[in-house]
Design a protein around this motif. Sequence first.
Motif, PDB file in Angstrom:
ATOM      1  N   GLN A  30       0.889  -1.152   0.113  1.00 50.48           N
ATOM      2  CA  GLN A  30      -0.114   0.027   0.008  1.00 50.48           C
ATOM      3  C   GLN A  30       0.901   1.358  -0.117  1.00 50.48           C
ATOM      4  O   GLN A  30       1.964   1.126   0.658  1.00 50.48           O
ATOM      5  CB  GLN A  30      -0.861   0.076   1.212  1.00 50.48           C
ATOM      6  N   TRP A  31       0.351   2.440  -0.765  1.00 48.18           N
ATOM      7  CA  TRP A  31       1.118   3.490  -0.757  1.00 48.18           C
ATOM      8  C   TRP A  31       0.405   4.905  -0.569  1.00 48.18           C
ATOM      9  O   TRP A  31      -0.797   4.742  -0.864  1.00 48.18           O
ATOM     10  CB  TRP A  31       2.193   3.716  -1.809  1.00 48.18           C
ATOM     11  N   SER A  32       0.964   5.570  -0.042  1.00 47.96           N
ATOM     12  CA  SER A  32       0.430   7.150   0.074  1.00 47.96           C
ATOM     13  C   SER A  32       1.313   8.241  -0.165  1.00 47.96           C
ATOM     14  O   SER A  32       2.460   8.113  -0.253  1.00 47.96           O
ATOM     15  CB  SER A  32      -0.227   7.173   1.467  1.00 47.96           C
ATOM     16  N   GLY A  33       0.681   9.295  -0.391  1.00 45.18           N
ATOM     17  CA  GLY A  33       1.620  10.633  -0.379  1.00 45.18           C
ATOM     18  C   GLY A  33       2.224  10.828  -1.721  1.00 45.18           C
ATOM     19  O   GLY A  33       3.473  11.437  -1.806  1.00 45.18           O
ATOM     20  N   THR A  68      -3.579   3.013  -5.096  1.00 48.30           N
ATOM     21  CA  THR A  68      -3.003   3.072  -3.899  1.00 48.30           C
ATOM     22  C   THR A  68      -2.135   1.786  -3.238  1.00 48.30           C
ATOM     23  O   THR A  68      -2.096   1.694  -2.195  1.00 48.30           O
ATOM     24  CB  THR A  68      -4.004   3.957  -2.873  1.00 48.30           C
ATOM     25  N   GLU A  69      -2.565   0.826  -3.917  1.00 51.16           N
ATOM     26  CA  GLU A  69      -2.323  -0.683  -3.520  1.00 51.16           C
ATOM     27  C   GLU A  69      -2.211  -1.646  -4.439  1.00 51.16           C
ATOM     28  O   GLU A  69      -2.643  -1.685  -5.588  1.00 51.16           O
ATOM     29  CB  GLU A  69      -3.281  -1.016  -2.206  1.00 51.16           C
TER      30      GLU A  69
END
Length: 149
Positions: A30-33, A68-69
């Motif tokens: 998962q990722w963000s930003g 996002t994932e």
Amino acid sequence: MKLVSNAFADKAAIPRRFTCDGENLSPPLQWSGAPAGTQSFVLLCDDPDAPAGTWHHWAVYDLPPVLTELADGAAQNMKMKQAVNDFRKVGYGGPCPPQGHGPHHYHFRLLALSTDHLPAKAGASCRDIEREARQHAIAEAILVGSYER
């Protein structure tokens, strides 16, 4: 930008099911930003501790910026654009260090790109994808997992 997995923490052991000793599934990520201007993502996985130099396990490219994932086992989706890894197979090749070689560190790297498409040729290697992606990278996040046999 931040990259995490609900299967293992940064700098922690990668569970067996995501390795050649288990089900050889790609782990959930998962990722963000992601920064403004991100038009696509590239996800890379390599092992800099391999005896013959860095071993490339996975490269997924042209991931849309709304993503996002990746779910666990996502590499089995052959609709995703994936490169040929150093096992000479398209997709994910899980950690598989030599027996008794000690812990190896697997670097999962997410690159946010300023382009929506990499001009990859059929049969592109992970190295080819990384080389092309680096020309368009605007941010990078790294998650490191370890595994030993």
